[in-house]
Design a protein around this motif. Sequence first.
Motif, short mmCIF file in Angstrom:
data_model
loop_
_atom_site.label_atom_id
_atom_site.label_comp_id
_atom_site.label_asym_id
_atom_site.label_seq_id
_atom_site.Cartn_x
_atom_site.Cartn_y
_atom_site.Cartn_z
N ILE A 1 -61.77 35.34 -17.55
CA ILE A 1 -63.10 34.87 -17.96
C ILE A 1 -63.67 33.83 -17.02
O ILE A 1 -64.86 33.84 -16.72
CB ILE A 1 -63.04 34.26 -19.39
N LEU A 2 -62.84 32.89 -16.56
CA LEU A 2 -63.37 31.71 -15.86
C LEU A 2 -64.25 32.01 -14.65
O LEU A 2 -65.33 31.41 -14.54
CB LEU A 2 -62.23 30.76 -15.48
N ASP B 1 -69.60 31.47 -12.67
CA ASP B 1 -70.74 32.09 -11.97
C ASP B 1 -71.97 32.15 -12.88
O ASP B 1 -73.09 31.94 -12.43
CB ASP B 1 -70.38 33.49 -11.48
N ASN B 2 -71.76 32.44 -14.17
CA ASN B 2 -72.85 32.48 -15.13
C ASN B 2 -73.51 31.10 -15.25
O ASN B 2 -74.74 30.99 -15.25
CB ASN B 2 -72.34 32.96 -16.49
N MET C 1 -68.62 34.97 -23.33
CA MET C 1 -67.57 34.91 -24.37
C MET C 1 -67.59 36.17 -25.23
O MET C 1 -66.54 36.69 -25.60
CB MET C 1 -67.76 33.71 -25.29
N LYS C 2 -68.79 36.66 -25.53
CA LYS C 2 -68.92 37.86 -26.36
C LYS C 2 -68.24 39.06 -25.71
O LYS C 2 -67.65 39.88 -26.41
CB LYS C 2 -70.40 38.19 -26.61
N ARG D 1 -53.32 32.92 -21.09
CA ARG D 1 -53.51 32.57 -19.68
C ARG D 1 -54.24 33.70 -18.94
O ARG D 1 -55.18 33.47 -18.18
CB ARG D 1 -52.16 32.27 -19.02
N LYS D 2 -53.82 34.94 -19.15
CA LYS D 2 -54.47 36.08 -18.48
C LYS D 2 -55.93 36.19 -18.92
O LYS D 2 -56.81 36.47 -18.10
CB LYS D 2 -53.73 37.37 -18.81
N THR D 3 -56.19 35.96 -20.19
CA THR D 3 -57.55 36.06 -20.70
C THR D 3 -58.45 35.00 -20.08
O THR D 3 -59.55 35.32 -19.59
CB THR D 3 -57.55 35.94 -22.25
#
Length: 147
Positions: free
Chosen positions: A115-116, A121-122, A37-38, A109-111
């Motif tokens: 990220i997802l 994966d994280n 998130m950071k 939506r693009k953001t």
Amino acid sequence: MIEKVEKAIARNQEALRSLIILHRASDTIYKQEVETMKKYHLTMGQFGVLETLYNKGDLRIQELIDKLLSTSGNMTVVIKNMIRDGYITKVPDCDDKRASRIHLTDLGRKTIEAILPEHYDNIGCIFDLLSLEEQETLNTILKKFKR
């Protein structure tokens, strides 16, 4: 009085130990999770709103609060900031003209789509130290607290 405390500790020693271990594990997982998130300059609350809207579609503020286990005061601030930053908008609720629904913008939506994959994966990496069977067992155990 000290004797009562000592007896309570003795009766519940393993439960107290379990609680401490659970809190420490949760804290460690949270710190690892928040790193993604950071990178995108989002708080966990903002990420939660984006992910929920992405997966569930437009929602009323109260529905977001319920899904994210948030408070109305906190959610109001998160939503206000996200509207300001262009991630979401408020749109009139077709079913209830007094209410609004929260809607993802194209930027939102693009953001979240950016990220997802990294986020998922994280999470996979965080839990890689457990076998699939251990993860399933952990899930079964933790669900018992859902009463």
